[in-house]
Design a protein around this motif. Sequence first.
Motif, short mmCIF file in Angstrom:
data_model
loop_
_atom_site.label_atom_id
_atom_site.label_comp_id
_atom_site.label_asym_id
_atom_site.label_seq_id
_atom_site.Cartn_x
_atom_site.Cartn_y
_atom_site.Cartn_z
N GLU B 1 0.85 -1.20 0.00
CA GLU B 1 0.00 0.00 0.00
C GLU B 1 0.88 1.25 0.00
OE1 GLU B 1 -2.94 0.02 3.10
OE2 GLU B 1 -3.10 2.18 3.01
N ASP B 2 0.54 2.17 -0.86
CA ASP B 2 1.31 3.41 -0.93
C ASP B 2 1.15 4.22 0.35
OD1 ASP B 2 0.41 3.99 -4.43
OD2 ASP B 2 1.98 2.75 -3.52
N LYS B 3 2.25 4.79 0.80
CA LYS B 3 2.12 5.69 1.96
C LYS B 3 3.18 6.76 1.94
CE LYS B 3 4.64 2.71 5.22
NZ LYS B 3 4.56 2.02 6.52
N VAL B 4 2.81 7.87 2.53
CA VAL B 4 3.68 9.03 2.68
C VAL B 4 3.60 9.44 4.15
CG1 VAL B 4 4.09 11.42 2.02
CG2 VAL B 4 3.33 9.77 0.30
N VAL B 5 4.76 9.53 4.78
CA VAL B 5 4.80 9.84 6.21
C VAL B 5 5.57 11.14 6.42
CG1 VAL B 5 5.55 9.06 8.48
CG2 VAL B 5 4.70 7.40 6.80
N GLN B 6 4.94 12.06 7.12
CA GLN B 6 5.59 13.33 7.39
C GLN B 6 5.92 13.46 8.87
OE1 GLN B 6 2.56 15.69 4.58
NE2 GLN B 6 4.23 17.00 5.33
N SER B 7 7.01 14.13 9.14
CA SER B 7 7.36 14.40 10.52
C SER B 7 8.06 15.75 10.62
CB SER B 7 8.29 13.30 11.06
OG SER B 7 9.51 13.28 10.35
N PRO B 8 7.93 16.43 11.75
CA PRO B 8 7.04 16.08 12.85
C PRO B 8 5.58 16.36 12.47
CG PRO B 8 8.00 18.23 13.24
CD PRO B 8 8.63 17.70 11.97
N LEU B 9 4.66 15.93 13.31
CA LEU B 9 3.25 16.21 13.05
C LEU B 9 2.94 17.68 13.28
CD1 LEU B 9 1.44 13.12 14.60
CD2 LEU B 9 1.86 13.62 12.18
N SER B 10 3.61 18.26 14.27
CA SER B 10 3.41 19.69 14.50
C SER B 10 4.67 20.27 15.11
CB SER B 10 2.22 19.95 15.42
OG SER B 10 2.47 19.44 16.71
N LEU B 11 4.79 21.58 14.96
CA LEU B 11 6.02 22.26 15.32
C LEU B 11 5.69 23.70 15.68
CD1 LEU B 11 9.11 21.72 15.21
CD2 LEU B 11 9.02 22.36 12.81
N VAL B 12 6.25 24.17 16.78
CA VAL B 12 6.08 25.57 17.16
C VAL B 12 7.47 26.18 17.26
CG1 VAL B 12 5.18 27.20 18.85
CG2 VAL B 12 3.98 25.03 18.45
N VAL B 13 7.68 27.27 16.54
CA VAL B 13 8.99 27.93 16.56
C VAL B 13 8.77 29.43 16.74
CG1 VAL B 13 10.00 26.17 15.07
CG2 VAL B 13 9.07 28.26 14.04
N GLY B 16 12.22 33.89 12.94
CA GLY B 16 13.66 33.92 12.73
C GLY B 16 14.31 32.55 12.79
N ASP B 17 13.61 31.58 13.39
CA ASP B 17 14.15 30.22 13.45
C ASP B 17 14.17 29.58 12.06
OD1 ASP B 17 12.71 29.19 16.67
OD2 ASP B 17 14.41 30.50 16.16
N THR B 18 14.98 28.55 11.94
CA THR B 18 15.00 27.71 10.73
C THR B 18 14.33 26.39 11.06
OG1 THR B 18 16.99 28.73 9.82
CG2 THR B 18 16.47 26.49 9.10
N VAL B 19 13.50 25.92 10.16
CA VAL B 19 12.82 24.64 10.39
C VAL B 19 13.08 23.69 9.23
CG1 VAL B 19 10.99 25.66 11.78
CG2 VAL B 19 10.64 25.39 9.34
N THR B 20 13.08 22.41 9.56
CA THR B 20 13.20 21.37 8.56
C THR B 20 12.03 20.41 8.70
OG1 THR B 20 15.61 21.50 8.52
CG2 THR B 20 14.62 19.48 7.69
N LEU B 21 11.30 20.24 7.64
CA LEU B 21 10.17 19.31 7.63
C LEU B 21 10.55 18.09 6.80
CD1 LEU B 21 7.28 21.86 6.97
CD2 LEU B 21 8.42 21.28 9.10
N ASN B 22 10.13 16.93 7.29
CA ASN B 22 10.54 15.68 6.66
C ASN B 22 9.39 14.94 6.00
OD1 ASN B 22 13.31 15.72 7.87
ND2 ASN B 22 12.12 15.61 9.76
N CYS B 23 9.74 14.25 4.94
CA CYS B 23 8.73 13.47 4.22
C CYS B 23 9.39 12.19 3.71
CB CYS B 23 8.17 14.28 3.05
SG CYS B 23 7.02 13.37 2.01
N SER B 24 8.89 11.05 4.13
CA SER B 24 9.38 9.78 3.60
C SER B 24 8.23 9.09 2.88
CB SER B 24 9.96 8.90 4.69
OG SER B 24 8.94 8.53 5.60
N TYR B 25 8.56 8.26 1.93
CA TYR B 25 7.49 7.67 1.12
C TYR B 25 7.80 6.25 0.69
CZ TYR B 25 10.51 8.93 -2.83
OH TYR B 25 11.57 9.05 -3.70
N GLU B 26 6.74 5.52 0.48
CA GLU B 26 6.79 4.21 -0.17
C GLU B 26 5.64 4.21 -1.17
OE1 GLU B 26 7.79 1.94 4.02
OE2 GLU B 26 6.63 0.86 2.50
N VAL B 27 5.95 4.47 -2.39
CA VAL B 27 4.92 4.61 -3.42
C VAL B 27 5.38 3.88 -4.66
CG1 VAL B 27 3.68 6.22 -4.92
CG2 VAL B 27 4.11 6.83 -2.54
#
Lengths: 116, 112
Positions: B1-13, B16-27
């Motif tokens: 089954e295809d899936k896409v997983v993102q992390s983190p689910l939520s983020l508070v900054v 001026g901060d720098t953020v990195t959002l992640n995405c992994s997939y099996e499609v």
Amino acid sequence: NAGVTQTPKFRVLKTGQSMTLLCAQDMNHEYMYWYRQDPGMGLRLIHYSVGEGTTAKGEVPDGYNVSRLKKQNFLLGLESAAPSQTSVYFCASSYTGGRSSYNEQFFGPGTRLTVL
Amino acid sequence: EDKVVQSPLSLVVHEGDTVTLNCSYEVTNFRSLLWYKQEKKAPTFLFMLTSSGIEKKSGRLSSILDKKELFSILNITATQTGDSAVYLCAVLSMEYGNKLVFGAGTILRVKS
């Protein structure tokens, strides 16, 4: 260009009622899609169409029907609404599904549907 | 089954901060990976990534794809309150008329 428009914006139904959501696009796009968005689950594809007169099932088609009688319009029907169909529904369109340069999907503003 | 997983689910900054959002997939039948920003209404397109290792940039946002490890990151530098939104990662699959498989999204809140 209006882009992708959806009507209505909001709707409340009682269980068992029927309704049709309308999606219209003025970009001459071939491909159109209906998604639903539920909390914590991202968007899931309900049905899609690769051209006028054609429709096909997506991941979660049960309880929905669609029609694409005109290229610019894609209708989503609920024949007998259920509380599980409470969701936000998004329509999208793209120029063509097959050529990488045009795979961006443009989304409508959404329809918030509540089924009591 | 295809899936896409993102992390983190939520983020508070803070601004001026720098953020990195992640995405992994099996499609299956991967074609490209897309990032969208969703504020109150429709998702709006940010990037489409097709090739590994090529960074795409738009102002303070940038993104890169690793097709070997099956993930992508979205970076936002010098964050502003207007960056507060849900960021959606989606993978374009050749199945279902080139369907988009979406992750659940990362909720970003930037405090002033």
